[in-house]
Design an enzyme around this catalytic site. Structure first.
Site, PDB file in Angstrom:
ATOM      1  N   ARG A   1      -8.931   9.419  14.321  1.00  0.00           N
ATOM      2  CA  ARG A   1      -8.122   9.981  13.242  1.00  0.00           C
ATOM      3  C   ARG A   1      -8.915  11.041  12.501  1.00  0.00           C
ATOM      4  NH1 ARG A   1      -8.159   9.331   8.025  1.00  0.00           N
ATOM      5  NH2 ARG A   1      -9.418   7.442   7.989  1.00  0.00           N
TER       6      ARG A   1
ATOM      7  N   LEU B   1      -3.825   8.831   4.591  1.00  0.00           N
ATOM      8  CA  LEU B   1      -2.927   8.774   3.437  1.00  0.00           C
ATOM      9  C   LEU B   1      -1.605   9.426   3.815  1.00  0.00           C
ATOM     10  CD1 LEU B   1      -5.326   9.721   0.500  1.00  0.00           C
ATOM     11  CD2 LEU B   1      -4.442   7.484   1.084  1.00  0.00           C
TER      12      LEU B   1
ATOM     13  N   SER C   1     -18.581   9.332   0.422  1.00  0.00           N
ATOM     14  CA  SER C   1     -17.672  10.377   0.905  1.00  0.00           C
ATOM     15  C   SER C   1     -18.331  11.241   1.970  1.00  0.00           C
ATOM     16  CB  SER C   1     -17.226  11.253  -0.246  1.00  0.00           C
ATOM     17  OG  SER C   1     -16.566  12.375   0.276  1.00  0.00           O
TER      18      SER C   1
ATOM     19  N   ARG D   1     -16.345  12.575  12.964  1.00  0.00           N
ATOM     20  CA  ARG D   1     -16.807  11.228  12.628  1.00  0.00           C
ATOM     21  C   ARG D   1     -17.283  10.428  13.833  1.00  0.00           C
ATOM     22  NH1 ARG D   1     -12.125   9.355   8.327  1.00  0.00           N
ATOM     23  NH2 ARG D   1     -12.785  10.765   6.676  1.00  0.00           N
TER      24      ARG D   1
ATOM     25  N   GLU E   1      -0.892   2.224   8.652  1.00  0.00           N
ATOM     26  CA  GLU E   1      -2.011   1.902   9.547  1.00  0.00           C
ATOM     27  C   GLU E   1      -1.668   0.708  10.448  1.00  0.00           C
ATOM     28  OE1 GLU E   1      -5.759   1.450   7.495  1.00  0.00           O
ATOM     29  OE2 GLU E   1      -6.825   0.961   9.327  1.00  0.00           O
TER      30      GLU E   1
ATOM     31  N   GLY F   1       0.850  -1.188   0.000  1.00  0.00           N
ATOM     32  CA  GLY F   1       0.000   0.000   0.000  1.00  0.00           C
ATOM     33  C   GLY F   1       0.879   1.229   0.000  1.00  0.00           C
ATOM     34  N   LEU F   2       0.302   2.355   0.366  1.00  0.00           N
ATOM     35  CA  LEU F   2       1.091   3.583   0.330  1.00  0.00           C
ATOM     36  C   LEU F   2       2.327   3.489   1.200  1.00  0.00           C
ATOM     37  CD1 LEU F   2      -1.458   6.469   0.228  1.00  0.00           C
ATOM     38  CD2 LEU F   2       0.491   6.096  -1.257  1.00  0.00           C
ATOM     39  N   ALA F   3       2.176   2.951   2.402  1.00  0.00           N
ATOM     40  CA  ALA F   3       3.324   2.867   3.297  1.00  0.00           C
ATOM     41  C   ALA F   3       4.353   1.875   2.747  1.00  0.00           C
ATOM     42  CB  ALA F   3       2.869   2.451   4.693  1.00  0.00           C
ATOM     43  N   GLY F   4       3.906   0.684   2.405  1.00  0.00           N
ATOM     44  CA  GLY F   4       4.814  -0.364   1.964  1.00  0.00           C
ATOM     45  C   GLY F   4       5.514  -0.025   0.669  1.00  0.00           C
TER      46      GLY F   4
END
Lengths: 640, 223, 248
Positions: free
Chosen positions: A437, A443, A286, A332, A427, A44-47
């Protein structure tokens, strides 16, 4: 044997800590980097960003994902945007303000220095993404466009239509494949990590299963990075992808990494409700819809009229009533909880009475259908595709759904878990968001961890590893891990019970959502723990998995994931039960103010709970990392 | 080497040869429209036109290019259809993909084969005959191709064959002309719209033009 | 409602596959197509049969992992919809539904409806990126990109890499996929610098993976869940030809 954990925070004032760290961190010379191997699990974005950045530096990276391509990782589904303290709007934004918003949004339950670093690195991320070709929204003149997002008073969110996650992920995916082209990254798609291998107290490799052939593989490396995302899928119905799982981090936990605050799960308020027993996931709509939609339920719980026929007097716009200043835009956790409250009172709408109305009729009257179509056209189309209902004519039905795990593997300032050489980013770790969060921060955290933090901290760790030769996979530790994994799979296959893993998962999810979801009570949690234990026992004897381990077998994959969920679920309840306060997403009914808001207890619970595995899922050890606020003073978080 | 085998290169060759052949169709049609003149006048003018073409060195060179184009266009088509078969692997057992595109765009090869077969007959009956056959001469002393053409189109089956082939050509052009421009890289939406309109009109005009001639000759003689 | 399914079952890419018939009685209109398959699988497992293997992950139409031929059409009858977003209300009681995997020789079958699409990744690996290392990036606003440019680039960048274009193409061409990436990057100043080398390596890689050629039937655009434009293919051709003609 409870311990007090300390994450060594660098010296100096808050704004200088990360610079001080970087100035003093140890380095590995370019020549030595090519001797060292790094395993990154998850793309993902981190990996992907970590794997790409490390490969660019010269390390040999092995990158794993269970999907058929790295581009499928669930970061792809994030819609809204990514925050950065660029202050392009000249509206008073700064690194400090962003840090403060994040800390406050998290109800003062995150580590100050980490949160500050997140805000500090945010600007570079936008630069990096733009350079990679991410098509962020632009003003006509060509400069980057911003919008505002829940919980803040400035516009600092960058976005690429409603597909920001997809575009950012493609940026890092492309960076990753560019390194594959140079040969510095070896990609292992359709490989699932099943265990971390520890040699002499350090993470030295993983056991992975090739999902196409069933083959169990051993992979050695000098260090292992877990970027395997969140585990909201434990609730079965969630906004997560079907394959999202806790197995990587849970198996790391069983090898000695502590789990921090596992019960803190963000429940997103605007998802589509469950429509029947068959349902496999909940689709997120959204959050931006709440800008123009009004949320209400009928005042009478026996209401049978169609929504359009219910007169204004018989409607309860409960968010506007309870939170007059934020109204439908309350954060939220607060709006989700309020929705649950109405549903629990029996006022829910829809065939299963599990939703609330999100009504656009006033906005349509005021601005006209065209304006609303321009703003939310794609969402209305998606709503129609899924439900078959035209939301221009009839209010949408929405309900809360499990979304993001604030909890995860405990990591120190360097993002290293309690197992030396085992890192957790994105995450998968617990670090920056506290108990709730803020929108458009996930992201950001994933990218910042991967691009800008791990490359420094991992190098600091590797500096004294250069003398360690290539890790050989015939070490007994690999053998032992492999045997463990194979035995577990055999036990699933030979059980030959009557229920599929999916059916167990549904039951577990429902139990957890009811008792360890939006609203938690002592009784409920105790009951849940008991039920989960029973379910776990049943799982051992009544599981039905077809096929064999030596072939493609998605049921076997599920069985392993659900087995881990069964243990993690109990820990979540234990964590929620021990925390006798309400903060952020964690709301204990016993601990609320007179008007029903969360009551935090800074005196007794101003810490992160880091749970230690003891070999028995029912007897975890609680370790505490006290949260020290040097710069800010925790206040009561009010959105009234 | 991969450059030569590469499908974009091969498609470019296809496009260039195709466009050249399309251009030739205009010239050929303009020449043949002389057949629509009153019989006596048509005979003399058509035969002298044919003679002129046969004798001019430039026209000769162009005709060699033309033969080469036909050859390359066909060979390329065969090469690409093998490539296609390799790329497809096993076919679908239940296939309704056709809903998304026009039948003629999917069957360029079949249309091409019809055109090719027709060309062989066409060449044999007229071109070969004119070049190498024994032909009577007209009053100007030119070989009397006109009479051969007129006699050929007295036969109904020949007219039908001709019309079928021209229709195949028409559909081939309907897709081919605009597709060739795409292949060569015209991506601007506005020019694409223009090319689309021009290409389709071209296909229609060529088809009507070529069909009028045999019909005219056939019915004119009948009455 | 009652549904008859004819599903392609195939053990692996070497074996021969065939349609197997299944019947489902209690299909709800609100089920998604994949949830209907989930229901079938639970039934099969309980009967002691092997479940139907199919690819899926996010189930909200963005990850691109799902994708099968439904009644002979990639992702089924609805336009601009992935398989996971297709719901059973698009079908009628008593319908027979044919389900087949995406077929192309560059997409070998793994099992049943699962195919290996890593050929698409290889095309990106060959050059579908901007060569910028982490840390090298200049300030984001230093290179303005007009609103129109950014929107046009986004339209191409929206590709989810599902492979429906290949499956819908009579020649199994990956031109739409490849060109979308070339076009996305060529329309941004950050990416355009490498266009001429990028386009040559990506087109060559597309060849090596065994995809077919593009004949502009435009079926790919029609069946693409994201509606990626075929004009991207023309742009790829343009960039390729330019690169070749300008070669030193």
């Amino acid at each position: 044997m409870s311990k007090t954990l300390k994450a060594p925070i660098p010296e100096g004032p808050l704004a200088e800590k990360w610079n001080n760290y970087k100035a003093k961190a140890r380095l590995v010379s370019p020549n030595n980097r090519k001797q060292l191997e790094v395993i990154v699990v998850g793309t993902g974005l981190a990996g992907a960003s970590a794997a790409a950045s490390l490969a660019e530096m010269g390390y040999n990276v092995k990158s794993f994902c269970f999907q058929d391509s790295p581009r499928r990782a669930h970061s792809v589904a994030a819609q809204g945007g990514v925050n950065a303290a660029k202050n392009y709007k000249n509206d008073g934004d700064s690194v400090y303000r962003m840090f403060y918003d994040t800390l406050k949004g998290g109800d003062f339950r995150s580590r100050e220095a980490n949160t500050y670093r997140l805000a500090e690195c945010s600007a570079s991320l936008i630069d990096q993404a733009v350079a990679q070709g991410v098509p962020f929204g632009r003003e006509y003149g060509g400069y980057l466009r911003n919008r505002s997002f829940g919980g803040v008073q400035v516009s600092r969110t960058f976005y690429a239509r409603g597909q920001t996650g997809q575009q950012l992920l493609l940026g890092s995916y492309q960076a990753l494949l560019r390194q594959q082209h140079t040969g510095k990254v070896k990609l292992y798609a359709r490989h699932e990590m099943l265990d971390v291998v520890i040699i002499d107290g350090r993470a030295r490799g993983i056991i992975a299963r090739n999902l196409d052939t069933g083959e169990i593989e051993r992979h050695g490396a000098h260090t292992v990075v877990l970027a395997t995302g969140g585990f909201g899928k434990i609730y079965y119905l969630s906004t997560l992808a079907m394959g999202c799982n806790a197995s990587a981090i849970w198996r790391a936990h069983k090898k000695g990494a502590y789990m921090a605050n596992p019960s803190w799960t963000q429940i997103h308020p605007t998802s589509l409700p469950q429509s029947g027993e068959h349902q496999s996931k909940l689709t997120l709509m959204s959050e931006s819809l709440r800008n123009d939609g009004r949320i209400w339920v009928p005042k009478d719980k026996n209401e049978t009229r169609a929504p359009g026929e219910i007169p204004e007097d018989d409607r309860d716009y409960y968010l506007e009533r309870k939170y007059p200043s934020f109204g439908n835009l309350a954060p939220r956790d607060i709006s989700s909880r309020a929705a649950k409250e109405q549903i629990d009172l029996g006022k829910g709408v829809g065939p299963l009475k599990n939703a609330v109305y999100l009504d656009f009729s006033r906005a349509i009257n005021e601005y006209g259908k065209d304006v609303i179509a321009e703003r939310y056209g794609n969402l209305f189309t998606m709503y129609k595709k899924i439900t078959g209902i035209d939301a221009y004519k009839e209010p949408m039905k929405i309900s809360p759904a499990a979304h993001f795990s604030m909890g995860g593997l405990w990591v120190d300032y360097e993002l290293m878990t309690t197992v030396p050489g085992l890192f957790a980013i994105g995450e998968a770790n617990f670090s920056d968001h506290g108990a709730n969060r803020l929108g458009a921060n996930s992201l950001l955290q994933a990218c910042v961890d991967g691009y800008f933090i791990l490359p420094y901290t991992l190098q600091n760790y590797l500096a004294d590893q250069i003398k360690i030769p290539k890790i050989e996979v015939d070490h007994p530790a690999f053998e032992e891990s492999e045997k463990l994994v194979k035995d577990q799979m055999q036990s699933f296959l030979s059980c030959k019970g009557k229920k599929t893993a999916e059916e167990f998962h549904k039951e577990l999810g429902k139990e957890l959502y009811d008792k360890c979801g939006l609203l938690r009570t002592k009784n409920g949690l105790e009951k849940a723990i008991e039920n989960i234990r029973n379910l776990r026992e049943e799982y051992k004897t009544n599981l039905l998995v077809p096929g064999s381990a030596e072939e493609v077998n998605s049921e076997l994959e599920k069985a392993g994931r659900v087995a881990d969920y069964m243990e993690l679920a109990e820990l979540m309840c234990v964590d929620a039960l021990h925390r006798e306060e309400s903060c952020g997403a964690h709301f204990r009914a016993e601990f609320q103010t007179e008007d029903g808001e969360a009551r935090r207890d800074d005196e007794n619970f101003c810490y992160s709970a880091a749970w230690e595995w003891t070999g028995n899922a029912s007897q975890p050890i609680l370790n505490r990392e006290p949260l020290v606020f040097d710069t800010v003073k925790p206040t009561v978080r009010s959105y009234k | 080497m991969i450059f030569i085998k590469n499908s974009v290169t091969r498609k470019n060759l296809m496009a260039i040869t195709g466009l050249f052949l399309s251009f030739f169709l205009i010239i050929h049609l303009l020449g043949n429209l002389q057949l629509l003149l009153p019989a006596a006048e048509a005979q003399l003018q058509y035969n002298s036109y044919s003679h002129l073409l046969g004798g001019n060195i430039v026209i000769k060179l162009v005709s060699y290019v033309l033969y080469l184009c036909i050859l390359l266009h066909s060979i390329d088509a065969i090469y690409l259809s093998f490539k296609k078969r390799r790329a497809n692997g096993t076919s679908y057992s239940y296939d309704r993909r056709g809903r998304a595109s026009s039948w003629y765009s999917r069957n360029m090869m079949a249309l091409g084969i019809i055109i090719f077969v027709f060309l062989v007959i066409h060449f044999k009956d007229f071109w070969y005959h004119y070049k190498f056959g024994e032909l009577p001469v007209d009053t100007n002393g030119n070989k009397d191709l006109y009479t051969i053409v007129v006699v050929a189109f007295e036969q109904l089956w020949y007219v039908v064959l001709y019309i079928v082939a021209i229709l195949a050509l028409g559909y081939h052009l309907l897709h081919g002309v605009f597709s060739a421009h795409r292949t060569m890289g015209i991506y601007h939406p506005m020019y694409n719209r223009i090319i689309n309109i021009v290409g389709k009109s071209f296909a229609v005009i060529i088809t009507i033009g070529y069909i009028i001639i045999p019909l005219f000759l056939y019915f004119n003689l009948q009455s | 409602m009652k549904i008859t399914l004819k599903i392609w079952r195939q053990r692996d890419c070497q074996s021969k596959g065939e349609f197997k018939e299944y019947h489902l009685d209690k299909v709800s209109k609100d089920m998604s197509f994949l949830e209907m398959l989930d229901t079938l699988n639970i039934k099969l497992i309980k009967q002691g049969d092997l479940p139907v293997e199919f690819d899926h992950d996010c189930r909200e139409g963005i990850c691109g992992q799902c994708g099968v031929m439904i009644n002979g059409i990639a992702h089924g009858p609805l336009k601009n919809t992935t398989t996971c977003q297709l719901h059973m209300r698009s079908f009628n009681d008593g319908d027979t539904i044919y389900v087949e995997p995406f077929k192309a020789s560059a997409f070998p079958i793994v099992r049943d409806l699962k195919v290996n699409r890593s050929a698409l990744d290889h095309i990106i690996t060959s050059g579908g990126y901007v060569s910028v290392d982490t840390g090298q990036a200049p300030e984001a606003n230093s290179i303005p990109v007009t609103f129109e440019q950014a929107e046009a680039a986004f339209d191409a960048a929206a590709c989810i890499g599902c492979g429906a274009c290949v499956a819908s193409c009579k020649n199994s061409s990956a031109a739409l996929f490849t060109s979308a990436k070339i076009s996305h990057l060529a329309q941004l100043p950050q990416g355009d610098k490498e266009t001429s080398t990028r386009v040559v390596s990506m087109v060559n890689q597309m060849e090596e993976e065994g995809f077919g050629h593009c004949t502009n039937t435009e079926a790919c655009e029609v069946e693409c869940p994201e509606g990626i434009s075929v004009l991207n293919i023309a742009r790829m051709n343009y960039e390729y030809n330019r690169s070749r003609l300008m070669k030193k």
